[in-house]
Design a protein around this motif. Sequence first.
Motif, PDB file in Angstrom:
ATOM      1  N   ARG A 160       3.378   9.900   4.798  1.00 40.75           N
ATOM      2  CA  ARG A 160       4.598   9.414   4.158  1.00 40.75           C
ATOM      3  C   ARG A 160       4.355   8.987   2.710  1.00 40.75           C
ATOM      4  N   ASP A 161       5.413   9.143   1.892  1.00 39.64           N
ATOM      5  CA  ASP A 161       5.471   8.502   0.585  1.00 39.64           C
ATOM      6  C   ASP A 161       6.130   7.133   0.761  1.00 39.64           C
ATOM      7  N   PHE A 162       5.732   6.175  -0.069  1.00 39.00           N
ATOM      8  CA  PHE A 162       6.339   4.851  -0.026  1.00 39.00           C
ATOM      9  C   PHE A 162       6.941   4.530  -1.391  1.00 39.00           C
ATOM     10  N   PRO A 163       8.274   4.521  -1.519  1.00 35.30           N
ATOM     11  CA  PRO A 163       8.894   4.131  -2.792  1.00 35.30           C
ATOM     12  C   PRO A 163       8.712   2.637  -3.041  1.00 35.30           C
ATOM     13  N   PRO A 164       9.052   2.157  -4.255  1.00 28.41           N
ATOM     14  CA  PRO A 164       8.781   0.760  -4.602  1.00 28.41           C
ATOM     15  C   PRO A 164       9.357  -0.260  -3.626  1.00 28.41           C
ATOM     16  N   ASP A 165      10.608  -0.075  -3.143  1.00 29.94           N
ATOM     17  CA  ASP A 165      11.184  -1.100  -2.259  1.00 29.94           C
ATOM     18  C   ASP A 165      10.376  -1.232  -0.970  1.00 29.94           C
ATOM     19  N   VAL A 166       9.864  -0.106  -0.456  1.00 29.26           N
ATOM     20  CA  VAL A 166       9.052  -0.155   0.762  1.00 29.26           C
ATOM     21  C   VAL A 166       7.687  -0.775   0.476  1.00 29.26           C
ATOM     22  N   MET A 167       7.077  -0.406  -0.662  1.00 24.13           N
ATOM     23  CA  MET A 167       5.765  -0.942  -0.993  1.00 24.13           C
ATOM     24  C   MET A 167       5.822  -2.435  -1.282  1.00 24.13           C
ATOM     25  N   ILE A 168       6.911  -2.909  -1.865  1.00 21.47           N
ATOM     26  CA  ILE A 168       7.047  -4.345  -2.110  1.00 21.47           C
ATOM     27  C   ILE A 168       7.033  -5.100  -0.789  1.00 21.47           C
ATOM     28  N   LEU A 169       7.797  -4.596   0.203  1.00 22.47           N
ATOM     29  CA  LEU A 169       7.809  -5.228   1.516  1.00 22.47           C
ATOM     30  C   LEU A 169       6.430  -5.161   2.157  1.00 22.47           C
ATOM     31  N   ARG A 170       5.788  -3.998   2.123  1.00 22.43           N
ATOM     32  CA  ARG A 170       4.479  -3.832   2.758  1.00 22.43           C
ATOM     33  C   ARG A 170       3.456  -4.793   2.154  1.00 22.43           C
ATOM     34  N   LYS A 171       3.429  -4.889   0.837  1.00 26.04           N
ATOM     35  CA  LYS A 171       2.452  -5.768   0.181  1.00 26.04           C
ATOM     36  C   LYS A 171       2.722  -7.233   0.503  1.00 26.04           C
ATOM     37  N   GLU A 172       3.984  -7.612   0.606  1.00 27.09           N
ATOM     38  CA  GLU A 172       4.312  -8.989   0.994  1.00 27.09           C
ATOM     39  C   GLU A 172       3.782  -9.294   2.394  1.00 27.09           C
TER      40      GLU A 172
END
Length: 429
Positions: free
Chosen positions: A11-23
Motif C-alpha cells: 500500500r501507499d500511505f498519503p499524508p493523512d494516513v501517515m500522520i495517524l500512523r506516526k501518532e
Amino acid sequence: MKTPRPPRGFRDFPPDVMILRKELFSKLERVFQRYGFDPIDTPALEYWETLAGKYGEEAENRLIWRFQDPWSGREYTLRYDLTVPLARFIASHRDQPMPFKRYHIGPVWRHEEPQKGRYREFYQCDADIVGSPYPEADAEIIELTIDALKALGFKEGFRVRINDRRLLRGIFEQELGITDPLPVYRAIDKLDKIGLEGVEAELRKIGLRDDTIDKIKNIIGFRGEPDESLQWIEEKYSGNKLVSEAIEHLNSIIELVGGDGPVEIDLSLVRGLDYYTGPIVEVVLDRPRIGSVAGGGRYDNLIGMFTGQPTPATGVSIGIERIIDAGIELGIYSLSKKTLTQAQVIVLDHNYYSYAWRVASRLREAGVNTRIDLSRSSQKAQRKKAKRLGIRYLIFIGEKEAVNGKVTVYDSVTGERREVEFERIEMIL
C-alpha cells in the motif's frame, strides 16, 4: 495510459494516513519506554538459513518471501516477523545485560492472500524480555499489552486470551496420546477462520478417531475467568506434571496482572508458530471481527537454536495494521488531520516576498511548522490550499506589513485577526 499501482498486498500511505500512523507509533513507543524497554532495529533481509526451521511447514513453504541473489547465489528472505531476528540479534550481541528488554517497530513481509486486515507488507510493534524464565516477565508483557491497547484508544471492548503450551502438551500429547501434535495445533489455530466444523474436518484429514476428535472439541470449547478455569483444569488433570507446571506459572501471572478485566483462559488458543514453549497470549476485539490484534508468548528454546545455550524469552507483537483498520471502522480514529503544518504565510504582494520569507524563517526557528507559497499563487488560491489542509494560522504579508515590520495573523478556528510585531511573531501560538 494505465495508472501504475503497488503490488497486491502492498500500500501507499498519503499524508493523512501517515500522520495517524506516526501518532499511534509514538503512543506505543511511550508505553514501551514507560516499562523500561529500549529500541533496536534489524535488517529487512536475513539469510534463509536464519529463518529456516523456526516457523513451521506452512510459513516456510508458502508465506516467507524467499529468493536467491543472482550474483552470489546465496538465498535470502524478507523479514517474516521481528522475533527470530531478535533471537539472531542476541546471538550476535552477547554482551547485552540481562534481562534484555527491547521494543522494535518495523515492517515485515508475508506472502499472504490479501484481505481486510491482512497485507503482504505490514508493520509489527514488538516488545520482548530476554533472560527471565519467571512469570513476572510474562505478567509484565501482558500488562504492557493491556496498557498499549488502552493508550491506542481501546479503553474496553477487547479480551486477552491466555493459554500455555505445556497445558496443550500435557492434555493433547500425554492425556489423549497424540504422538504428532503440530498438525492438530495448526488445525485448532484456524478455529476463528473456519469454525468448529472446519476444525473437525481438518482433524479427520489428519486421521484422528471420532472419539479423540470429540474430546478435542470439548477441550477447545472451554474458556472462562482465570481463577475458576485454572482450578477446573488442575482438578481434571491433577496427575499430569506438565499441566501442573503450567497451572503454577499461570496462577503466578494472574496474581500479578489480576483476574478481573479483560483476561480469560482459553484452551482453544494454540498460536500457530512452532517456537512457543510456555504461556501464550492473544488479544481480540469484541468488534469488528478482524482476528487477533496482538499475540505472543514464551519461547525459551528459540535463541538457543543460534547460541547453543538455553535462553528464556517472552514477548508480544501488537498488530498495528488491524488496530488502525478497526479504529477507523469504530470511529476511534479519524483521518481528518491532513497536515502537520501549523501556519501558512499568505503572500499578498510578491514584491514583498523576501520579507515573507524572513517571517517564515523566524517561525521555523521558533519551532512552528510553517508553509510559504512556492507557486506564486494568488491570495485566493493560497487561502484555498490552506483551508483544504486545515491549517489553523494564516500569516498575511503585504505592503502594509512589510513597511511597518508587522504581520497580520488570522486564527481560522476562533476567527480572531490581529497584528503582531515581527520580533514577536513566534508568540502567535
